[in-house]
Write a protein that holds these residues in place. Structure first.
Motif, short mmCIF file in Angstrom:
data_model
loop_
_atom_site.label_atom_id
_atom_site.label_comp_id
_atom_site.label_asym_id
_atom_site.label_seq_id
_atom_site.Cartn_x
_atom_site.Cartn_y
_atom_site.Cartn_z
N MET A 148 -5.35 -7.43 15.57
CA MET A 148 -6.52 -7.14 14.74
C MET A 148 -6.15 -7.27 13.26
O MET A 148 -5.16 -6.71 12.81
N LYS A 149 -6.93 -8.02 12.54
CA LYS A 149 -6.69 -8.22 11.11
C LYS A 149 -7.24 -7.04 10.31
O LYS A 149 -8.38 -6.63 10.50
N ILE A 150 -6.41 -6.47 9.44
CA ILE A 150 -6.82 -5.35 8.59
C ILE A 150 -7.15 -5.90 7.19
O ILE A 150 -6.32 -6.58 6.58
N ILE A 151 -8.34 -5.59 6.71
CA ILE A 151 -8.76 -6.09 5.39
C ILE A 151 -9.11 -4.90 4.48
O ILE A 151 -10.22 -4.37 4.53
N PRO A 152 -8.15 -4.47 3.66
CA PRO A 152 -8.46 -3.42 2.68
C PRO A 152 -9.23 -4.00 1.51
O PRO A 152 -9.01 -5.16 1.13
N GLU B 232 -10.35 -5.81 18.98
CA GLU B 232 -9.18 -6.52 18.51
C GLU B 232 -9.53 -7.91 17.98
O GLU B 232 -8.78 -8.48 17.19
N ASP B 233 -10.66 -8.47 18.44
CA ASP B 233 -11.02 -9.82 18.05
C ASP B 233 -11.77 -9.88 16.72
O ASP B 233 -12.10 -10.96 16.24
N LEU B 234 -12.03 -8.71 16.13
CA LEU B 234 -12.74 -8.66 14.85
C LEU B 234 -11.85 -8.01 13.78
O LEU B 234 -11.05 -7.14 14.08
N PRO B 235 -12.00 -8.42 12.52
CA PRO B 235 -11.25 -7.75 11.46
C PRO B 235 -11.76 -6.32 11.26
O PRO B 235 -12.94 -6.02 11.53
N LEU B 236 -10.88 -5.44 10.83
CA LEU B 236 -11.25 -4.06 10.52
C LEU B 236 -11.18 -3.89 9.01
O LEU B 236 -10.12 -4.05 8.40
N HIS B 237 -12.31 -3.58 8.38
CA HIS B 237 -12.38 -3.41 6.94
C HIS B 237 -12.02 -1.96 6.57
O HIS B 237 -12.63 -1.02 7.09
N LEU B 238 -11.05 -1.80 5.69
CA LEU B 238 -10.69 -0.49 5.14
C LEU B 238 -11.25 -0.43 3.72
O LEU B 238 -10.73 -1.07 2.82
#
Length: 355
Positions: free
Chosen positions: A1-5, A218-224
């Motif tokens: 999963m890609k984490i995007i702060p 897991e297949d989508l980015p998670l925005h922080l």
């Protein structure tokens, strides 16, 4: 999963408006979680301007932002790359040009997260069956008239809703700048974004999701998304339209302490503080054997659904309750595993005192 702060300025206005209408709630939550919150001069000035406004569009927007901010958050743009900032002007311009798509996501979130409709009912409503949501709105006793009106308008008359919302945001933007709150928030969050490394973001996200039992895709980015207006953001995790996000306040490190698998003295203190509250204790006892939904708990403790929901929110922050959705209802259960860890910590203190 890609984490995007990242940082979305419109989130700050949503958080601030939430504080405007529910000051006592935020104060209570801050107390329960050990976050002593005293709003600064800039936030006070922003709130003074908001609360003194007699414009109906602004009052309506404040009610909506306060009561269903976990859904209206999807009016925002979200960063597509780590560390990106999205200015308020960009969010408003994007909302104006893509309102129909954004409104559809907001409506879907409202139906799933605020009105507790099933995925099937949500799809039917989006396809034109408004009777389902009309019935659900009528039963939503914890929502104001302004909010229930806006939900109905957003579904039936999106063009009119767009004009009202964009006007309100343009005025709120003026208050946000004039108060100095915009500069204070941006300076602090930009500095904070520079301090963190990619592995730290991943660790925080993983711990957060695990602690609250959240199953992110897991297949989508998670925005922080960071916000500086409030020490307690009141919004953990939200997901709709292939977008998932978490909003952190400046005190997420303090919340991270609560999430630690090792029960610290401070976590124990917060547990005992909340357990001493009669209503919270009643709720925990009521869900110790069987899961219950808010209406049932409201009748058991003799308080409004909104008050019960507030207490459940605090107990959920401490991971003392878990929730699951079943059609139109959300059922709450006692997190016995978490409670056992706390009780073992108490036993250790007792044994240390005996030795």
């Amino acid at each position: 999963m890609k984490i995007i702060p990242g940082y979305v300025e419109l989130v700050e206005i949503l958080m601030a408006c939430g504080f405007a209408d529910r000051k006592s709630c935020f104060e209570a939550v801050s107390h329960d979680l050990g976050l002593d919150f005293e709003p600064g001069r800039e936030l006070r000035e922003f709130l003074d301007q908001v609360n003194s406004s007699e414009n109906w569009s602004i009052r309506m927007a404040v009610d909506v932002f306060s009561e269903i901010k976990d859904s209206v958050i999807f009016f925002c743009d979200f960063p597509d790359e780590p560390g990106r900032e999205i200015p308020l002007e960009d969010s408003i311009e994007s909302l104006a040009s893509k309102f129909e798509d954004r409104a559809r996501c907001v409506v879907a979130s409202i139906m799933l997260n605020n009105l507790n409709l099933s995925q099937e009912d949500a799809c039917k409503t989006l396809e034109g069956d408004f009777s389902i949501v009309s019935e659900a709105v009528e039963k939503a006793e914890d929502l104001s008239e302004n909010t229930t009106w806006f939900i109905t308008q957003l579904i039936k008359f999106p063009r009119q809703s767009k004009e009202i919302l964009l006007f309100a945001l343009s005025e709120l933007k003026k208050y946000y700048e004039q108060s100095g709150l915009r500069k204070r928030n941006r300076d602090k969050v930009v500095e904070r974004l520079k301090l963190f490394k990619a592995e730290e973001y991943e660790e925080v996200a993983e711990d957060f999701l695990e602690f609250y039992g959240i199953k992110a895709r897991e297949d989508l980015p998670l925005h922080l998304l960071f916000q500086n207006t409030l020490k307690y953001s009141g919004l953990k995790f939200s997901s709709v339209c292939n977008t998932q996000l978490i909003i952190f306040s400046e005190h997420f490190k303090q919340i991270e302490e609560i999430m630690n698998s090792v029960i610290t003295d401070n976590t124990l203190r917060l547990f005992l503080r909340n357990l001493s509250d009669q209503t919270k204790m009643q709720i925990l006892k009521a869900i110790s054997d069987d899961s219950k939904y808010v209406d049932e708990l409201s009748k058991i403790v003799g308080l409004s659904k909104a008050t019960v929901s507030y207490h459940l929110s605090t107990l959920a922050e401490l991971a003392l309750v878990t929730s699951r959705k079943d059609h139109r209802r959300v059922y709450f259960s006692l997190n016995k595993e978490r409670l056992e860890k706390i009780l073992r910590r108490l036993e250790m203190l007792y044994d240390e005192g005996e030795s």
